[in-house]
Design a protein around this motif. Structure first.
Motif, mmCIF file in Angstrom:
data_model
loop_
_atom_site.group_PDB
_atom_site.id
_atom_site.type_symbol
_atom_site.label_atom_id
_atom_site.label_comp_id
_atom_site.label_asym_id
_atom_site.label_seq_id
_atom_site.Cartn_x
_atom_site.Cartn_y
_atom_site.Cartn_z
ATOM 1 N N ALA A 133 0.837 -1.205 0.000
ATOM 2 C CA ALA A 133 0.000 0.000 0.000
ATOM 3 C C ALA A 133 0.873 1.257 0.000
ATOM 4 N N GLN A 134 1.941 1.253 0.799
ATOM 5 C CA GLN A 134 2.835 2.409 0.841
ATOM 6 C C GLN A 134 3.609 2.556 -0.470
ATOM 7 N N TYR A 135 4.056 1.431 -1.002
ATOM 8 C CA TYR A 135 4.776 1.471 -2.273
ATOM 9 C C TYR A 135 3.920 2.138 -3.356
ATOM 10 N N LYS A 136 2.652 1.748 -3.417
ATOM 11 C CA LYS A 136 1.776 2.293 -4.458
ATOM 12 C C LYS A 136 1.603 3.801 -4.318
ATOM 13 N N LEU A 137 1.607 4.280 -3.078
ATOM 14 C CA LEU A 137 1.509 5.734 -2.869
ATOM 15 C C LEU A 137 2.735 6.446 -3.412
ATOM 16 N N ALA A 171 2.770 6.102 -7.342
ATOM 17 C CA ALA A 171 1.733 6.914 -7.982
ATOM 18 C C ALA A 171 2.124 8.385 -7.997
ATOM 19 N N ALA A 172 2.846 8.803 -6.959
ATOM 20 C CA ALA A 172 3.309 10.197 -6.870
ATOM 21 C C ALA A 172 4.584 10.422 -7.662
ATOM 22 N N GLN A 173 5.111 9.356 -8.282
ATOM 23 C CA GLN A 173 6.374 9.415 -9.024
ATOM 24 C C GLN A 173 7.486 10.001 -8.157
ATOM 25 N N THR A 220 5.450 -0.869 -14.591
ATOM 26 C CA THR A 220 5.608 0.382 -15.342
ATOM 27 C C THR A 220 6.415 1.426 -14.575
ATOM 28 N N HIS A 221 6.563 1.247 -13.269
ATOM 29 C CA HIS A 221 7.277 2.227 -12.445
ATOM 30 C C HIS A 221 8.759 1.908 -12.279
ATOM 31 N N PHE A 222 9.227 0.818 -12.916
ATOM 32 C CA PHE A 222 10.603 0.390 -12.715
ATOM 33 C C PHE A 222 11.352 0.284 -14.036
ATOM 34 N N ILE A 223 12.659 0.515 -13.980
ATOM 35 C CA ILE A 223 13.468 0.398 -15.178
ATOM 36 C C ILE A 223 13.640 -1.081 -15.535
ATOM 37 N N ASP A 224 13.989 -1.342 -16.771
ATOM 38 C CA ASP A 224 14.313 -2.699 -17.199
ATOM 39 C C ASP A 224 15.764 -2.977 -16.810
ATOM 40 N N LEU A 225 15.946 -3.929 -15.914
ATOM 41 C CA LEU A 225 17.294 -4.239 -15.437
ATOM 42 C C LEU A 225 18.083 -5.155 -16.381
ATOM 43 N N MET A 226 17.400 -5.808 -17.310
ATOM 44 C CA MET A 226 18.087 -6.803 -18.134
ATOM 45 C C MET A 226 19.324 -6.263 -18.848
ATOM 46 N N PRO A 227 19.277 -5.074 -19.471
ATOM 47 C CA PRO A 227 20.490 -4.585 -20.134
ATOM 48 C C PRO A 227 21.655 -4.362 -19.173
ATOM 49 N N HIS A 228 21.366 -4.227 -17.894
ATOM 50 C CA HIS A 228 22.396 -3.915 -16.904
ATOM 51 C C HIS A 228 22.918 -5.154 -16.174
ATOM 52 N N VAL A 229 22.289 -6.318 -16.421
ATOM 53 C CA VAL A 229 22.722 -7.544 -15.722
ATOM 54 C C VAL A 229 22.898 -8.715 -16.683
ATOM 55 N N SER A 257 13.696 2.163 -9.188
ATOM 56 C CA SER A 257 12.608 3.054 -9.583
ATOM 57 C C SER A 257 13.011 3.892 -10.797
ATOM 58 N N LYS A 258 12.091 4.014 -11.737
ATOM 59 C CA LYS A 258 12.399 4.854 -12.901
ATOM 60 C C LYS A 258 12.341 6.340 -12.553
ATOM 61 N N TYR A 259 11.880 6.644 -11.330
ATOM 62 C CA TYR A 259 11.847 8.040 -10.873
ATOM 63 C C TYR A 259 13.104 8.409 -10.084
ATOM 64 N N SER A 260 13.974 7.434 -9.867
ATOM 65 C CA SER A 260 15.217 7.693 -9.144
ATOM 66 C C SER A 260 16.098 8.650 -9.930
ATOM 67 N N GLU A 261 16.734 9.551 -9.222
ATOM 68 C CA GLU A 261 17.684 10.480 -9.844
ATOM 69 C C GLU A 261 19.111 9.932 -9.801
ATOM 70 N N ASN A 262 19.243 8.698 -9.288
ATOM 71 C CA ASN A 262 20.559 8.060 -9.169
ATOM 72 C C ASN A 262 20.493 6.632 -9.698
ATOM 73 N N GLN A 263 19.974 6.475 -10.908
ATOM 74 C CA GLN A 263 19.721 5.134 -11.422
ATOM 75 C C GLN A 263 20.999 4.323 -11.604
ATOM 76 N N GLU A 264 22.046 4.935 -12.100
ATOM 77 C CA GLU A 264 23.292 4.204 -12.323
ATOM 78 C C GLU A 264 23.841 3.655 -11.012
ATOM 79 N N GLU A 265 23.831 4.495 -9.977
ATOM 80 C CA GLU A 265 24.321 4.059 -8.667
ATOM 81 C C GLU A 265 23.383 3.029 -8.037
#
Length: 421
Positions: free
Chosen positions: A69-73, A76-78, A97-106, A308-316
């Protein structure tokens, strides 16, 4: 000389600024059961020392339902506040839909992981989360009490019920008024879905929703299983079991006040801890069957790491996910927490087998574990599970018979399905 010093000073300042620029502040959201948080923090400390990044754990309640429930909040707020989410094995189709595709990175390491674990996190060609650890529950039993009272380890739920009652009554007659026969996860949340799915499948009652999306849960075998479970409450299980989650059940069993317990793998290491009253006096076996010729069923569990695709530190964040799932960390997690790993090679590690025999022992059970119908019901799974655990909880609480509640459940599931999942 003066110009040289000025240049060196400027260079040092630039290096300091560059070092500051590459250091990220990450947040990982992570539920806590048993020693999970303790081990995570220790591994994050190593990550910080190696990379210069800092990682804060955002703690979640024990209930997976409350976590979701908390995750969805947040999603949803991105929100960019959370970089890495620890995700239940069932959530990928609902929130991919809220997460990046990890396959290219692993791609360089994905072949080392248990195939079924990877498959559980695929939505189409997208890898939503990198598998962290798996789970398949066990029937924990007090080996000392079974030996004391001349009882065999039960093969069926019916035998378990009778053995639990006999030992409970004998122990109470000897003055142990706090002894119960069986504890499990009976609260109205996702954990009850896991337990009840096992009961019903082991009685031949089929799936909550079948793999092809069809609904056949309203049947006599399913009703028989739930009627049995309802009979436990107030008999071999305390009335309070209707509010028990994992740690509640473990608390009763590990304190020495239950003959049997259904729980996940993490409870094994804790039960054998130096501070455990039952250390060396319990064993595990596969969950009972519904009778001769019937199967034993174990719900597939596990938690996995998504970025999260909303993360500002995706590479890290990707770097962190890979680090937490490397061989060294999975091996440590297996030994210390008895969480089944997702790297195939860890099951074959001699040190893991010596320190935590439960891990190689349980590999076939994990491989054959029963998924919940998240793939079949897609984004509707959360509602499906809620309707299911409500029907089960009502039955165990005495609010209608199993037959009545399964009929209501069937109607509600058909309404949810509509023209198709």
């Amino acid at each position: 000389m003066k110009r040289h010093l000025q240049f060196m000073t400027a260079l040092a300042g630039a290096t300091l600024l560059a070092g500051t620029a590459i250091a990220a502040e990450l947040n990982i959201v992570h539920g806590s059961v048993g020693r999970d948080q303790e081990i995570l923090r220790a591994q994050l400390d190593k990550f910080e020392a190696e990379t210069g990044h800092t990682v804060t754990i955002v703690s979640m309640p024990e209930s997976t339902t409350d976590q979701f429930a908390q995750y969805k909040l947040w999603l949803a707020a991105q929100s960019s506040d959370i970089d890495v989410y620890r995700l239940d094995v069932i959530w990928a189709p609902q929130i991919e839909t809220h997460f990046i595709d990890l396959m290219p990175h692993v791609e360089d390491i994905i072949g080392d992981f248990v195939p079924g674990a990877v498959e559980s996190q695929m939505v189409g060609d997208k890898l939503v989360a990198l598998p962290m650890f798996l789970g398949a529950p066990a029937l924990y039993y007090r080996s000392d009490l079974l030996e004391k009272h001349g009882k065999a380890v039960p093969e069926t739920w019916q035998e378990m019920t009778e053995t639990a009652r006999a030992i409970m009554e004998a122990e109470r007659a000897e003055g142990n008024a706090d002894m119960w026969g069986f504890v499990f996860q009976g609260a109205a949340y996702e954990g009850l879905t896991c337990n009840a799915q096992e009961w019903i499948v082991s009685f031949g009652g089929g799936r909550i929703v079948e793999n092809d999306g069809s609904i056949g849960i309203n049947n006599p075998q399913a009703a028989e299983a739930l009627t049995m479970a309802a009979s436990w409450v107030g008999d071999i299980a305390p009335d309070g079991v209707l509010n028990y989650k994992e740690e509640d059940a473990r608390g009763v069993f590990q304190s020495g006040n239950a003959v049997f317990m259904r729980n996940w793998n993490y409870a094994y290491a804790l039960g054998n801890g130096d501070d455990s009253p039952i250390k060396g006096n319990f064993g595990v076996r596969t969950l009972p069957t519904g009778g001769e010729g019937k199967p034993s069923a174990h719900t597939l569990g596990g938690w996995h790491l998504g970025v999260s695709k909303y993360s500002e530190n995706q590479e890290e964040a990707i770097e962190l996910v890979r680090f937490l799932n490397n061989y060294e960390n999975q091996k440590e997690r297996a030994i210390v927490t008895s969480r089944p790993p997702t790297l195939t090679a860890v099951y074959e590690d001699a040190e893991v087998a010596a320190e935590q025999e439960f891990i190689p022992l349980w590999k076939p059970v994990v491989d054959g574990a029963l998924p919940r119908p998240s793939a079949a019901t897609k984004r509707q799974y959360n509602e499906v599970s809620s309707e299911f655990w409500t029907a089960v909880h009502d039955t165990m609480s005495g609010n209608g018979t199993a037959e009545e509640n399964l009929a209501k459940l069937e109607a509600r599931l058909k309404r949810l399905k509509g023209a198709g999942w």
